[in-house]
Design an enzyme around this catalytic site. Sequence first.
Site, PDB file in Angstrom:
ATOM      1  N   ASN A 160      19.743   5.002  26.581  1.00 51.72           N
ATOM      2  CA  ASN A 160      19.446   4.924  28.021  1.00 51.72           C
ATOM      3  C   ASN A 160      17.966   4.636  28.298  1.00 51.72           C
ATOM      4  O   ASN A 160      17.500   4.797  29.416  1.00 51.72           O
ATOM      5  CB  ASN A 160      19.886   6.212  28.730  1.00 51.72           C
ATOM      6  CG  ASN A 160      19.083   7.441  28.272  1.00 51.72           C
ATOM      7  OD1 ASN A 160      18.034   7.310  27.652  1.00 51.72           O
ATOM      8  ND2 ASN A 160      19.583   8.618  28.587  1.00 51.72           N
ATOM      9  N   ASN A 181      13.139  12.370  23.609  1.00 54.19           N
ATOM     10  CA  ASN A 181      14.145  11.322  23.804  1.00 54.19           C
ATOM     11  C   ASN A 181      15.403  11.674  23.020  1.00 54.19           C
ATOM     12  O   ASN A 181      15.449  11.537  21.804  1.00 54.19           O
ATOM     13  CB  ASN A 181      13.577   9.979  23.322  1.00 54.19           C
ATOM     14  CG  ASN A 181      14.491   8.812  23.666  1.00 54.19           C
ATOM     15  OD1 ASN A 181      15.537   8.997  24.294  1.00 54.19           O
ATOM     16  ND2 ASN A 181      14.103   7.618  23.251  1.00 54.19           N
ATOM     17  N   GLY A 214      10.988   6.572  27.378  1.00 54.94           N
ATOM     18  CA  GLY A 214      12.368   6.796  26.941  1.00 54.94           C
ATOM     19  C   GLY A 214      12.823   8.241  26.864  1.00 54.94           C
ATOM     20  O   GLY A 214      13.969   8.518  26.518  1.00 54.94           O
ATOM     21  N   ASP A 230       6.408  18.456  46.375  1.00 56.46           N
ATOM     22  CA  ASP A 230       5.262  17.575  46.135  1.00 56.46           C
ATOM     23  C   ASP A 230       4.475  17.365  47.427  1.00 56.46           C
ATOM     24  O   ASP A 230       5.040  17.387  48.518  1.00 56.46           O
ATOM     25  CB  ASP A 230       5.807  16.235  45.625  1.00 56.46           C
ATOM     26  CG  ASP A 230       4.711  15.281  45.244  1.00 56.46           C
ATOM     27  OD1 ASP A 230       3.904  15.639  44.375  1.00 56.46           O
ATOM     28  OD2 ASP A 230       4.650  14.182  45.823  1.00 56.46           O
ATOM     29  N   ASP A 280      14.262  11.845  27.983  1.00 59.41           N
ATOM     30  CA  ASP A 280      15.391  12.070  28.891  1.00 59.41           C
ATOM     31  C   ASP A 280      15.845  13.532  28.863  1.00 59.41           C
ATOM     32  O   ASP A 280      15.311  14.357  28.120  1.00 59.41           O
ATOM     33  CB  ASP A 280      16.546  11.119  28.536  1.00 59.41           C
ATOM     34  CG  ASP A 280      16.912  11.166  27.061  1.00 59.41           C
ATOM     35  OD1 ASP A 280      16.978  12.280  26.500  1.00 59.41           O
ATOM     36  OD2 ASP A 280      17.106  10.090  26.452  1.00 59.41           O
ATOM     37  N   GLU A 301       2.991  21.947  46.621  1.00 60.16           N
ATOM     38  CA  GLU A 301       1.694  21.504  46.093  1.00 60.16           C
ATOM     39  C   GLU A 301       0.753  21.226  47.262  1.00 60.16           C
ATOM     40  O   GLU A 301       0.943  20.265  47.995  1.00 60.16           O
ATOM     41  CB  GLU A 301       1.893  20.215  45.280  1.00 60.16           C
ATOM     42  CG  GLU A 301       0.597  19.574  44.838  1.00 60.16           C
ATOM     43  CD  GLU A 301       0.729  18.087  44.545  1.00 60.16           C
ATOM     44  OE1 GLU A 301       0.030  17.612  43.646  1.00 60.16           O
ATOM     45  OE2 GLU A 301       1.515  17.394  45.214  1.00 60.16           O
TER      46      GLU A 301
HETATM   47 CA    CA Z   1      16.252   7.920  26.341  1.00 59.46          CA
END
Ligand code: CA
Length: 628
Positions: free
Chosen positions: A142, A137, A163, A338, A165, A367
């Site tokens: 954000n 994080n 959280g 995917d 990022d 995949e």
């Molecule tokens: Ca964050």
Amino acid sequence: MKKSYLLLLLSLLLPMLAGAQAVAIDRVNPTNWWVGMKNPSVQLLIHGPGAGTLAYTISYPGVKLVKTNTVENPNYAFLDLVIAPTAKPGKVQIVGKKGSQTVAHSWEMLARNNSPKGQGVTAADFIYLAIPDRFANGDPSNDKFADMRDPNLDRANPFFRHGGDLQGAAQRIPYLKDLGVTAVWFTPVLENNQPLTNEGGTMRASYHGYGFTDQYNVDRRLGGNAAYKSYVQQAHAAGLKVVQDAVYNHVGNTHWILQDLPMKSWLHQWPTYTNTTYRYTPITDPHAAQIDRKITLDGWFVPFLPDLNQQNPYVANYLIENAIWSVENFGVDAWRIDTYLYNDQPFMNRCNAALLAEYPRIHIFGESAVTNVVDQAYYTRNKIDFPFKSNQPGGLDFVLEGAMLAGLKEAGTPAATGWDGGPQHLYQTLAQDVVYQDPTKLVTFLDNHDHDRYLSVIGDDLDKYKMGLTWLLTTRGIPSMYYGTEILMKNFKDPTDAEVRRDFPGGWPGDKEDKFTAAGRTARENEAFDFVKKLATYRRGHPVLHDGKLMQYLPENGLYVYFRYDATGTVMVASNGTDKPATLPTARFSERLSGFTKARNVMTGESLGNLATLQLPAKTAVVLELGK
Ligand code: CA
């Protein structure tokens, strides 16, 4: 102020007085395009009230509006454009008229930049797979947004967002460089503005990223488009490539298009809810019933991930253009797809071909979670006489993963010396490489975000851990590793897959432990980290382990020997899958050993002056660089 209110009022009232509904354009996708693309055609999706009732014109040198397509829903128009090679970058005014009403939308055509993009990943690379929400994080501001459908953040809840990022990931680029990684693959970064969903009785967030709600925005909680662009630039500057995780099979059920479907056939519709069986056999089975195929392919993955109908040409164009837009806009190098086997395969071929036409070096690996070589070959370029021929360059090698884990689980047990036991699993799987056009383009792995973690599967045994990683990093293919493997993160998917998606310790401000640093790791964790680093670094510097030929010898008594060789050198890998040290006579390997008189153990540095016999410790794979 008064004048502007009056104008607003008039603009609303006049169309009503004229007997017409107010029309507008509120979205155009792709959100922009570029001049000088190989394919001159692009189809714009235009959305807004009455957007499909407008007569469109475009007056821009080199841009021709060939056709305006209307569909069931009058709020959509699909404009077919052709962009001449002579067209200049600039803002294209898309003008729509209906009676006395005129709406305009400014749509930008950019110049292509020269920054690297679509560089591909090859067997020279070592890919690191991370879940951005769970890795680091870098920007707590954000972590959550009150105006998103899931406004929660709770690191104590394994199913909620934590959280992490892209800024946090960018700060750890030096860590990955130090580890010997050359490419990063994040689980999807696109917007997942999904509410919490009830899965098996618990409310869960879409932190993994597989429920897109807008393909033209990176999720704000990861930092948005700017953070992703910045991440790719920083990664490239450091010599790391970036793999984007794409999803074509489905979208999140709160995707903006699903709030106002262009037509019913945008999705696979069923009279009553129908889930895919997750059974892939009917797709390749020459004896299959059509209904079994249909349910596998057109059934929904889960109730909150509606299944896109890629046989609808508007859906197909939408997805293909988004793929090209993503590579061009963000500069990513490779494309992981995917749920590849659940897609319409002719659509996948069209999409792959479109990406390869614009970016000839890009690598594409999907995949397809199958357990046998024939099924796996179906989804990549192969030599089998299937009625459908896939053009996918690569694929994730699920069969080899299963073989390596089976061999490791049996290592040190009586089964390791059995007829089909221990390293025989690996040997027999590689022996079937004949079905692939190029097995070196398969991406290999020992676990991933959907599987039990590697270390737990092999009983938390550090000897087995090293043996498996040695296979991964020295046999054919493009190796990839799931985040945390290098610091001995473990867990089964018990009770759920959240257990194999724990936060990387040290990725959050204030974390008690920081496993990103040697000082924060235990001695055992450093032993693991250093092992991966040493072997990955050796591999990076030795092309024989990328492109060299593979020759393997029939395993005997739990001992398995293979060579990688080319004009630049020969590397011998000798594995002892038993629980006892072994002395291995080497006369049988003279086809490859002939001419070599000495060797260096790549991991210990030990020199061997006599190759007549090799001493192999129990549950160990020895890597030898041969010399004359
Ligand atoms: Ca964050």
